[in-house]
Design an enzyme around this catalytic site. Structure first.
Site, mmCIF file in Angstrom:
data_model
loop_
_atom_site.group_PDB
_atom_site.id
_atom_site.type_symbol
_atom_site.label_atom_id
_atom_site.label_comp_id
_atom_site.label_asym_id
_atom_site.label_seq_id
_atom_site.Cartn_x
_atom_site.Cartn_y
_atom_site.Cartn_z
ATOM 1 N N LYS A 116 60.362 23.957 36.559
ATOM 2 C CA LYS A 116 59.594 22.561 36.499
ATOM 3 C C LYS A 116 60.131 21.280 36.815
ATOM 4 O O LYS A 116 59.530 20.547 37.125
ATOM 5 C CB LYS A 116 58.872 22.503 34.853
ATOM 6 C CG LYS A 116 58.243 23.931 34.527
ATOM 7 C CD LYS A 116 56.879 24.568 35.256
ATOM 8 C CE LYS A 116 56.334 25.671 35.207
ATOM 9 N NZ LYS A 116 55.762 26.284 36.093
ATOM 10 N N GLY A 164 52.731 26.128 31.335
ATOM 11 C CA GLY A 164 51.644 26.612 30.543
ATOM 12 C C GLY A 164 51.665 26.601 28.943
ATOM 13 O O GLY A 164 50.981 27.127 28.147
ATOM 14 N N GLY A 165 52.362 25.289 28.720
ATOM 15 C CA GLY A 165 52.362 24.938 27.477
ATOM 16 C C GLY A 165 53.445 25.656 26.370
ATOM 17 O O GLY A 165 53.706 25.352 25.341
ATOM 18 N N GLU A 200 59.178 13.262 29.465
ATOM 19 C CA GLU A 200 58.201 12.245 30.030
ATOM 20 C C GLU A 200 57.303 11.569 29.046
ATOM 21 O O GLU A 200 57.550 11.688 27.864
ATOM 22 C CB GLU A 200 56.975 13.527 30.529
ATOM 23 C CG GLU A 200 57.164 13.917 31.894
ATOM 24 C CD GLU A 200 56.117 14.704 32.299
ATOM 25 O OE1 GLU A 200 55.794 15.418 33.344
ATOM 26 O OE2 GLU A 200 54.930 15.045 31.524
ATOM 27 N N LYS A 237 42.899 28.935 27.908
ATOM 28 C CA LYS A 237 41.510 28.311 28.216
ATOM 29 C C LYS A 237 40.502 29.195 27.891
ATOM 30 O O LYS A 237 40.369 30.353 27.687
ATOM 31 C CB LYS A 237 41.605 28.120 29.690
ATOM 32 C CG LYS A 237 42.598 27.158 30.445
ATOM 33 C CD LYS A 237 42.991 27.328 32.105
ATOM 34 C CE LYS A 237 43.720 26.356 32.562
ATOM 35 N NZ LYS A 237 44.335 26.827 33.921
ATOM 36 N N ASN A 290 50.176 26.119 40.214
ATOM 37 C CA ASN A 290 50.151 27.451 40.214
ATOM 38 C C ASN A 290 49.820 28.159 41.451
ATOM 39 O O ASN A 290 49.356 27.587 42.476
ATOM 40 C CB ASN A 290 48.883 27.886 39.296
ATOM 41 C CG ASN A 290 49.128 27.244 37.903
ATOM 42 O OD1 ASN A 290 50.128 27.261 37.299
ATOM 43 N ND2 ASN A 290 48.143 26.703 37.511
ATOM 44 N N ARG A 292 48.991 31.010 42.279
ATOM 45 C CA ARG A 292 48.282 32.478 42.329
ATOM 46 C C ARG A 292 46.867 32.091 42.295
ATOM 47 O O ARG A 292 46.490 31.043 42.191
ATOM 48 C CB ARG A 292 48.853 33.139 40.962
ATOM 49 C CG ARG A 292 48.255 31.959 39.769
ATOM 50 C CD ARG A 292 48.340 33.010 38.610
ATOM 51 N NE ARG A 292 47.762 32.032 37.550
ATOM 52 C CZ ARG A 292 48.412 31.042 36.783
ATOM 53 N NH1 ARG A 292 49.577 30.762 36.949
ATOM 54 N NH2 ARG A 292 47.490 30.433 36.144
ATOM 55 N N VAL A 295 42.298 32.566 36.990
ATOM 56 C CA VAL A 295 41.134 33.120 36.154
ATOM 57 C C VAL A 295 40.038 32.706 36.447
ATOM 58 O O VAL A 295 39.091 33.307 36.743
ATOM 59 C CB VAL A 295 41.337 33.106 34.514
ATOM 60 C CG1 VAL A 295 40.517 33.720 33.720
ATOM 61 C CG2 VAL A 295 42.861 33.872 34.224
ATOM 62 N N ARG A 338 35.254 32.218 28.887
ATOM 63 C CA ARG A 338 36.091 33.197 28.889
ATOM 64 C C ARG A 338 35.486 33.939 27.580
ATOM 65 O O ARG A 338 35.762 33.693 26.478
ATOM 66 C CB ARG A 338 37.513 32.921 28.772
ATOM 67 C CG ARG A 338 37.867 32.184 29.995
ATOM 68 C CD ARG A 338 39.410 32.230 29.942
ATOM 69 N NE ARG A 338 39.932 31.426 31.094
ATOM 70 C CZ ARG A 338 41.150 31.486 31.319
ATOM 71 N NH1 ARG A 338 42.226 32.100 30.710
ATOM 72 N NH2 ARG A 338 41.732 30.529 32.273
#
Ligand code: MV4
Length: 461
Positions: A116, A164-165, A200, A237, A290, A292, A295, A338
């Site tokens: 990151k 992703g957190g 940050e 999500k 990302n 990829r 979802v 979802r």
């Protein structure tokens, strides 16, 4: 074009990829754990290979087993889907060494975006807006204190190997910084084997906006607009939509343009998503990238009419992108809920056998799932059961369709979060498009929200 693609995944995304392959005349190889022998992806593929035991480490993450399966079936490419090995640079590199095409960007790009701190630097030099923060890794506490004083509190510490957190810590006062840095770094060592941290300015109530990028190997790049994914709980999500209520046409164009420009700078040549934080003043900042298929890709497919998985396969095999930015038109609104096999109140996983199943349908409804009656939701894998996608000419139509579809969906034998979705869609703030990443928290803290959830559970068919 590829002749045969091995899908290194399971569940709905494996099915989604098999469908795209079939439409393109590509043969498919499914791989599966012993627990997934009767799964739909196994039945839908042309061939199937059992690659190991139920735990992911021993099957879907087991690189030698996957490569052996590719070798014996003579697959010329591997599609990793999302999760599992999809953003594993080492795996992409091993595929290359074995002369099997990894469907995704080059290993170096996956590695760059996985770190990151490096991703942040690459974003900066390619012109993406960043929040004020550290340049590179924090070297010592003095540097962090100096920087935080400059920026002002609150600040956020993030692990370079996280994402992703994972591996984040908010720091609200100068006194708390030194302990927070030590703890966060130690946690990052334990979790990722790398304690590198960066810092940050912290944005209090951001919205999560991501831009979908499509790039080929010949320098053609377009964006397919945004998805808003602010309805999340603990970085999972729950509801995604396109377009976002928070973007004006002008801001959409700006975010798309800078994203495309940055991808050109980086030499990006695959499907990708750039995640941004959008603050209350309408300023946006690079968060992560990302590399990829995601979802939530169907909401983009529904509003643009572009088949993202087919496009990904075509570009990955070296074909030119036929689409130009001028050809991209956004039509109507799409929502994705979802549907997870989990308790609607506690969100605890609820594996088990589905004893009754009937999926919604009709105008403007799409269901991406690998579930069926008598299917067993396994405890080894994530609890995503289905993606329910609704679309229509405008957002109110789409919300009405989603509510209607949720009310039609029958899943018995396991608990699902369908009642959560029904309650969420009744929230005035959701209906008005006035939400941010704290939406679920507020719903859980509100008397009316809790009441609606209880009623939705009682009303389940
Ligand atoms: C932030 C932030 C506020 N300020 N960074 C969470 C996931 C990871 N990609 C980064 N995340 C955040 N980074 C700064 N400088 C708030 C979050 C955040 C968040 C972001 C998107 C969606 C949901 C979220 C929930 C909590 C925190």
């Amino acid at each position: 074009m590829f002749k045969k693609v091995l899908i290194a995944n399971r569940g709905e995304i494996a099915l989604r990829i098999i469908r795209a392959c079939r439409e393109l005349g590509i043969h498919t190889v499914a791989v599966h754990s012993t627990a997934d022998a009767s799964a739909l992806h196994v039945r839908f593929a042309d061939e199937a290979v059992c690659i190991g035991s139920p735990p992911s480490r021993e099957s879907y993450l087991h690189v030698p087993a996957l490569l052996s399966a590719a070798e014996i079936t003579q697959a010329d490419a591997i599609h990793p889907g999302y999760g599992f090995l999809s953003e594993n640079a080492d795996f992409a590199e091993i595929c290359k060494t074995c002369k099997i095409h990894f469907i995704g960007p080059k290993p170096e790009v996956i590695r760059l975006m996985g770190n990151k701190v490096h991703a942040r630097e690459a974003a900066k030099v390619s012109g993406l807006p960043l929040l004020p923060g550290s340049s590179g890794v924090i070297k010592n506490i003095e540097e962090a204190e100096q920087l935080a004083k400059q920026i002002g509190f609150p600040v956020i510490l993030k692990a370079s190997a996280g994402g992703g957190g994972r591996g984040m810590k908010i720091v609200r006062a100068p006194e708390a910084l030194s302990k927070a840095l030590a703890t966060a770094s130690a946690e990052a060592v334990a979790a990722f084997g790398n304690g590198d941290m960066y810092l940050e300015r912290y944005v209090e109530r951001p919205r999560h906006i991501e831009i979908q990028i499509v790039a080929d190997e010949h320098g053609n790049i377009v964006h397919l607009g945004e998805r808003e994914c602010s309805v999340q709980r603990r970085h999972q999500k729950l509801i995604e939509e396109s377009p976002s209520c928070a973007l004006s046409p002008k801001l959409r164009e700006k975010m798309g343009e800078v994203s495309v420009k940055a991808m050109r700078e980086i030499g990006y040549n695959s499907l990708g998503t750039i995640e941004y934080l959008l603050d209350e003043g309408g300023e946006f900042y690079f968060m992560e990238m990302n590399t990829r298929v995601q979802v939530e890709h169907p909401v983009t497919e529904q509003v643009t009419g572009v088949d993202l998985v087919k496009t990904q396969l075509l570009m990955s095999s070296g074909q030119k992108l036929k689409l130009t930015q001028k050809d991209v038109h956004f039509r109507g609104a799409a929502l994705e809920c979802r549907v997870n096999a989990e308790d609607a109140v506690t969100f605890a996983p609820s594996p088990g056998k589905i004893t009754a199943y009937s999926a919604p349908g009709g105008p403007g409804v799409r269901v991406d799932t690998a579930a069926y009656e008598n299917y067993t939701v396994l405890p080894y894998y994530d609890s995503l059961l289905a993606k329910l996608i609704a679309y229509g000419e405008d957002r109110p139509t789409t919300i009405a369709r989603m509510k209607r579809a949720l009310s039609e969906y029958v899943i018995r034998g396991v608990r699902t979060n369908i009642p959560f979705h029904r309650a969420a869609l009744l929230e005035e703030d959701f209906v008005a498009g006035r939400y941010d990443t704290r939406f679920v928290e507020r719903m859980q803290d509100s008397e009316l929200g809790i009441q609606r959830l209880k009623r939705a559970i009682e009303e389940m068919p």
